[in-house]
Design a protein around this motif. Structure first.
Motif, PDB file in Angstrom:
ATOM      1  N   UNK A  36       0.847  -1.247  -0.155  1.00 16.65           N
ATOM      2  CA  UNK A  36       0.133  -0.545   0.046  1.00 16.65           C
ATOM      3  C   UNK A  36       1.004   1.291   0.370  1.00 16.65           C
ATOM      4  N   UNK A  37       0.353   2.057  -1.146  1.00 22.36           N
ATOM      5  CA  UNK A  37       1.824   3.572  -1.195  1.00 22.36           C
ATOM      6  C   UNK A  37       0.821   4.527  -0.130  1.00 22.36           C
ATOM      7  N   UNK A  38      -0.572   4.550   0.044  1.00 23.55           N
ATOM      8  CA  UNK A  38      -1.471   5.310   0.581  1.00 23.55           C
ATOM      9  C   UNK A  38      -2.669   5.018   1.061  1.00 23.55           C
ATOM     10  N   UNK A  39      -3.427   5.732   2.050  1.00 19.50           N
ATOM     11  CA  UNK A  39      -4.827   4.513   1.958  1.00 19.50           C
ATOM     12  C   UNK A  39      -6.046   4.732   0.655  1.00 19.50           C
ATOM     13  N   UNK A  40      -6.346   3.212   0.143  1.00 21.49           N
ATOM     14  CA  UNK A  40      -6.803   3.358  -0.407  1.00 21.49           C
ATOM     15  C   UNK A  40      -6.039   2.357  -1.740  1.00 21.49           C
ATOM     16  N   UNK A  41      -5.341   2.539  -1.236  1.00 24.68           N
ATOM     17  CA  UNK A  41      -4.200   2.239  -3.225  1.00 24.68           C
ATOM     18  C   UNK A  41      -3.204   0.966  -2.497  1.00 24.68           C
ATOM     19  N   UNK A  42      -3.929  -0.174  -2.835  1.00 23.06           N
ATOM     20  CA  UNK A  42      -3.308  -1.489  -2.324  1.00 23.06           C
ATOM     21  C   UNK A  42      -2.918  -1.896  -4.070  1.00 23.06           C
ATOM     22  N   UNK A  43      -1.996  -2.812  -4.058  1.00 20.12           N
ATOM     23  CA  UNK A  43      -1.751  -3.806  -5.146  1.00 20.12           C
ATOM     24  C   UNK A  43      -1.214  -4.781  -4.506  1.00 20.12           C
ATOM     25  N   UNK A  44      -1.661  -5.897  -5.486  1.00 15.52           N
ATOM     26  CA  UNK A  44      -1.173  -7.500  -5.265  1.00 15.52           C
ATOM     27  C   UNK A  44      -0.337  -7.815  -5.998  1.00 15.52           C
ATOM     28  N   UNK A  45       1.126  -8.233  -5.773  1.00 20.31           N
ATOM     29  CA  UNK A  45       2.226  -8.185  -6.825  1.00 20.31           C
ATOM     30  C   UNK A  45       3.006 -10.147  -6.083  1.00 20.31           C
ATOM     31  N   UNK A  46       3.717 -10.506  -7.506  1.00 16.74           N
ATOM     32  CA  UNK A  46       3.515 -11.586  -7.218  1.00 16.74           C
ATOM     33  C   UNK A  46       4.979 -12.082  -8.548  1.00 16.74           C
ATOM     34  N   UNK A  47       5.945 -12.761  -8.176  1.00 18.01           N
ATOM     35  CA  UNK A  47       7.231 -12.936  -9.253  1.00 18.01           C
ATOM     36  C   UNK A  47       8.349 -13.112  -7.962  1.00 18.01           C
ATOM     37  N   UNK A  48       9.619 -12.747  -8.850  1.00 19.89           N
ATOM     38  CA  UNK A  48      10.623 -13.032  -7.832  1.00 19.89           C
ATOM     39  C   UNK A  48      11.314 -11.617  -8.400  1.00 19.89           C
ATOM     40  N   UNK A  49      12.142 -11.296  -6.825  1.00 15.85           N
ATOM     41  CA  UNK A  49      12.610  -9.643  -6.777  1.00 15.85           C
ATOM     42  C   UNK A  49      13.129  -8.902  -8.193  1.00 15.85           C
TER      43      UNK A  49
END
Length: 139
Positions: free
Chosen positions: A24-37
């Protein structure tokens, strides 16, 4: 998977040195992420701006059981980011149910960090999730 300027709501490492994250970057700004670094394989939503509107939260708690899920759908696939504790044993990861009816469970193998409970009130309750038992609490 999250940057230093983001809040880590969920993070873990899976088999094959891949990672799952909910950032989350800010309240309500969420992002799911998947992968390798350094090699992101999938993110939702792509811009991270409306994650709170497209994700749902379900939580169930009783003596020695605590289960939390964040769910969302993308292109006919249903995702459930989960963190369960039962009788002192923890399991976490992400389940993906495809439009073709196949279900894949990508379990965390180590380094689980979870603050999914902090999303209560940020994400809408998922009344259709079995953890919610058909109803969402009123506040």
């Amino acid at each position: 998977m999250c940057t230093s300027s983001e809040t880590v709501y969920f993070s873990c490492q899976t088999a094959g040195a891949k990672s799952v994250g909910l950032c989350g970057a800010a309240l309500g700004h969420l992002q799911y992420r998947f992968g390798k670094p350094g090699k992101l394989e999938f993110s939702f939503p792509p811009d991270g701006k409306d994650g709170a509107r497209s994700m749902r939260l379900a939580h169930y708690f009783r003596y020695q059981v605590d289960r939390t899920e964040v769910t969302f759908s993308n292109q006919g696939n249903d995702y459930a980011l989960y963190d369960y504790t039962e009788d002192g044993k923890r399991s976490a990861g992400v389940r993906v149910a495809t439009a073709a009816g196949k279900e894949v469970d990508i379990a965390c193998v180590k380094l689980v960090q979870s603050r999914l409970g902090e999303l209560d009130g940020v994400l809408k309750c998922d009344a259709d999730n079995a953890l919610s038992m058909g109803a969402c609490p009123t506040k």
